[in-house]
Design a protein around this motif. Structure first.
Motif, PDB file in Angstrom:
ATOM      1  N   ASN A  81     -12.292   0.447 -25.006  1.00  0.00           N
ATOM      2  CA  ASN A  81     -11.473   1.548 -25.546  1.00  0.00           C
ATOM      3  C   ASN A  81     -12.289   2.563 -26.334  1.00  0.00           C
ATOM      4  OD1 ASN A  81      -8.926   0.608 -24.549  1.00  0.00           O
ATOM      5  ND2 ASN A  81      -8.952  -0.960 -26.134  1.00  0.00           N
TER       6      ASN A  81
ATOM      7  N   LEU B 127     -11.415   7.034 -27.336  1.00  0.00           N
ATOM      8  CA  LEU B 127      -9.971   7.302 -27.268  1.00  0.00           C
ATOM      9  C   LEU B 127      -9.403   7.805 -28.590  1.00  0.00           C
ATOM     10  CD1 LEU B 127      -8.725   4.230 -25.174  1.00  0.00           C
ATOM     11  CD2 LEU B 127      -9.500   6.473 -24.392  1.00  0.00           C
TER      12      LEU B 127
ATOM     13  N   ASN C  47      -8.999   6.239 -31.493  1.00  0.00           N
ATOM     14  CA  ASN C  47      -8.105   5.214 -32.064  1.00  0.00           C
ATOM     15  C   ASN C  47      -6.769   5.094 -31.357  1.00  0.00           C
ATOM     16  OD1 ASN C  47      -9.981   4.385 -34.003  1.00  0.00           O
ATOM     17  ND2 ASN C  47      -9.363   6.049 -35.371  1.00  0.00           N
ATOM     18  N   GLU C  48      -6.661   5.643 -30.158  1.00  0.00           N
ATOM     19  CA  GLU C  48      -5.440   5.483 -29.365  1.00  0.00           C
ATOM     20  C   GLU C  48      -5.497   4.143 -28.634  1.00  0.00           C
ATOM     21  OE1 GLU C  48      -2.807   7.611 -28.638  1.00  0.00           O
ATOM     22  OE2 GLU C  48      -3.439   9.313 -29.838  1.00  0.00           O
ATOM     23  N   ILE C  49      -4.340   3.656 -28.240  1.00  0.00           N
ATOM     24  CA  ILE C  49      -4.259   2.421 -27.465  1.00  0.00           C
ATOM     25  C   ILE C  49      -4.714   2.717 -26.042  1.00  0.00           C
ATOM     26  CG2 ILE C  49      -2.667   0.689 -26.570  1.00  0.00           C
ATOM     27  CD1 ILE C  49      -1.008   1.124 -29.112  1.00  0.00           C
TER      28      ILE C  49
ATOM     29  N   SER D 140       6.086   1.286 -23.741  1.00  0.00           N
ATOM     30  CA  SER D 140       6.339   1.388 -25.186  1.00  0.00           C
ATOM     31  C   SER D 140       6.538   0.009 -25.808  1.00  0.00           C
ATOM     32  CB  SER D 140       7.559   2.268 -25.456  1.00  0.00           C
ATOM     33  OG  SER D 140       7.293   3.595 -25.073  1.00  0.00           O
TER      34      SER D 140
ATOM     35  N   HIS E  15       3.129  -1.720 -26.278  1.00  0.00           N
ATOM     36  CA  HIS E  15       2.168  -1.156 -27.233  1.00  0.00           C
ATOM     37  C   HIS E  15       1.802  -2.104 -28.366  1.00  0.00           C
ATOM     38  CE1 HIS E  15       1.214   3.361 -26.974  1.00  0.00           C
ATOM     39  NE2 HIS E  15       1.185   2.817 -25.768  1.00  0.00           N
TER      40      HIS E  15
ATOM     41  N   ASP F 255      -6.198  -4.935 -28.263  1.00  0.00           N
ATOM     42  CA  ASP F 255      -7.215  -4.009 -27.772  1.00  0.00           C
ATOM     43  C   ASP F 255      -7.443  -4.116 -26.267  1.00  0.00           C
ATOM     44  OD1 ASP F 255      -7.720  -2.932 -30.292  1.00  0.00           O
ATOM     45  OD2 ASP F 255      -9.131  -4.533 -30.783  1.00  0.00           O
TER      46      ASP F 255
ATOM     47  N   TYR G 228       2.199  13.571 -20.578  1.00  0.00           N
ATOM     48  CA  TYR G 228       3.327  13.504 -21.507  1.00  0.00           C
ATOM     49  C   TYR G 228       4.511  12.743 -20.939  1.00  0.00           C
ATOM     50  CZ  TYR G 228       0.633  17.039 -23.888  1.00  0.00           C
ATOM     51  OH  TYR G 228      -0.377  17.697 -24.513  1.00  0.00           O
TER      52      TYR G 228
ATOM     53  N   ARG H 210       2.644   8.584 -24.280  1.00  0.00           N
ATOM     54  CA  ARG H 210       1.227   8.844 -24.451  1.00  0.00           C
ATOM     55  C   ARG H 210       0.386   7.770 -23.785  1.00  0.00           C
ATOM     56  NH1 ARG H 210      -2.519  11.971 -23.948  1.00  0.00           N
ATOM     57  NH2 ARG H 210      -4.267  11.841 -25.336  1.00  0.00           N
ATOM     58  N   ALA H 211      -0.267   8.150 -22.731  1.00  0.00           N
ATOM     59  CA  ALA H 211      -1.242   7.300 -22.054  1.00  0.00           C
ATOM     60  C   ALA H 211      -2.308   8.258 -21.530  1.00  0.00           C
ATOM     61  CB  ALA H 211      -0.599   6.517 -20.910  1.00  0.00           C
ATOM     62  N   PHE H 212      -3.362   7.713 -21.006  1.00  0.00           N
ATOM     63  CA  PHE H 212      -4.438   8.520 -20.480  1.00  0.00           C
ATOM     64  C   PHE H 212      -4.420   8.473 -18.959  1.00  0.00           C
ATOM     65  CE2 PHE H 212      -5.673   7.012 -24.634  1.00  0.00           C
ATOM     66  CZ  PHE H 212      -6.061   8.180 -25.260  1.00  0.00           C
TER      67      PHE H 212
END
Length: 195
Positions: free
Chosen positions: A27, A30, A32-34, A152, A155, A160, A174, A189-191
């Motif tokens: 990770n 990122l 600090n994003e999941i 969600s 999450h 990690d 989005y 929110r994801a990548f």
């Protein structure tokens, strides 16, 4: 900058190097994003996507050095297994034929609660025991499983461990548009794994 005109095949070829990279698995980068990722693909490429997963990605993950621990969760099969374990599958099929989809959805709200499904997933595939979790079967599991709601619910449970969802539709960073038609009106929110 990624070429927005990449072919489906060119994008497929970027999956494996990306998900086996140290940055992905740890990770990094990122903010600090999941580490939740989505690989979107045209719904009409579903069979090609399944074939690529079965013949390229999974065999390569199994042979990866150093060893890479992963769990591949087919959401449709998860739902079927859950209904079978509760001896509900035949009843649900009969109910759907006799009373229609709406009655089935109402009857299964409690059983297929997304929080409960998330708990079931992490009890079957403990995030601390895998380096990567992969979700498939998103389109087949709809509308019994809603992608954004399940993600969600996961999450707070994934710690990690990166999660990759193969998604038949569009993700704009989005919101998710399943089959390029059904839009979740929820911010998620994801990548994007491969833009």
């Amino acid at each position: 900058m990624t070429d927005i005109h990449q072919t489906f095949e060119q994008r497929l070829n970027q999956i494996l190097p990306r998900i086996t990279s140290d940055d992905f698995l740890h990770n990094r980068g990122l903010g600090n994003e999941i580490g939740f990722w989505i690989f979107e693909y045209p719904p009409e490429k579903e069979l090609a996507m399944r074939e690529h997963l079965a013949s390229v990605i999974e065999p390569a993950l199994k042979k990866h050095q150093p060893p890479l621990r992963y769990a591949c969760v087919n959401l449709f099969e998860l739902v079927i297994d859950l209904l079978e374990s509760r001896k509900l599958l035949d009843k649900v099929i009969r109910m759907q034929a006799e009373k229609g989809d709406d009655k089935v959805f109402d009857a299964l709200k409690g059983v297929l609660d997304q929080e409960k499904l998330a708990q079931r997933i992490v009890s079957l595939h403990k995030p601390d025991d895998v380096d990567l979790m992969i979700f498939t079967g998103v389109g087949a599991a709809y509308p019994l499983v809603r992608s954004h709601t399940l993600l969600s619910a996961l999450h707070p449970l994934m710690n990690d461990t990166p999660l990759l969802m193969f998604f038949p539709g569009r993700y704009d960073g989005y919101s998710l548009r399943l089959f390029n038609k059904l839009t979740d009106k929820h911010y998620y929110r994801a990548f994007r794994l491969v833009p």
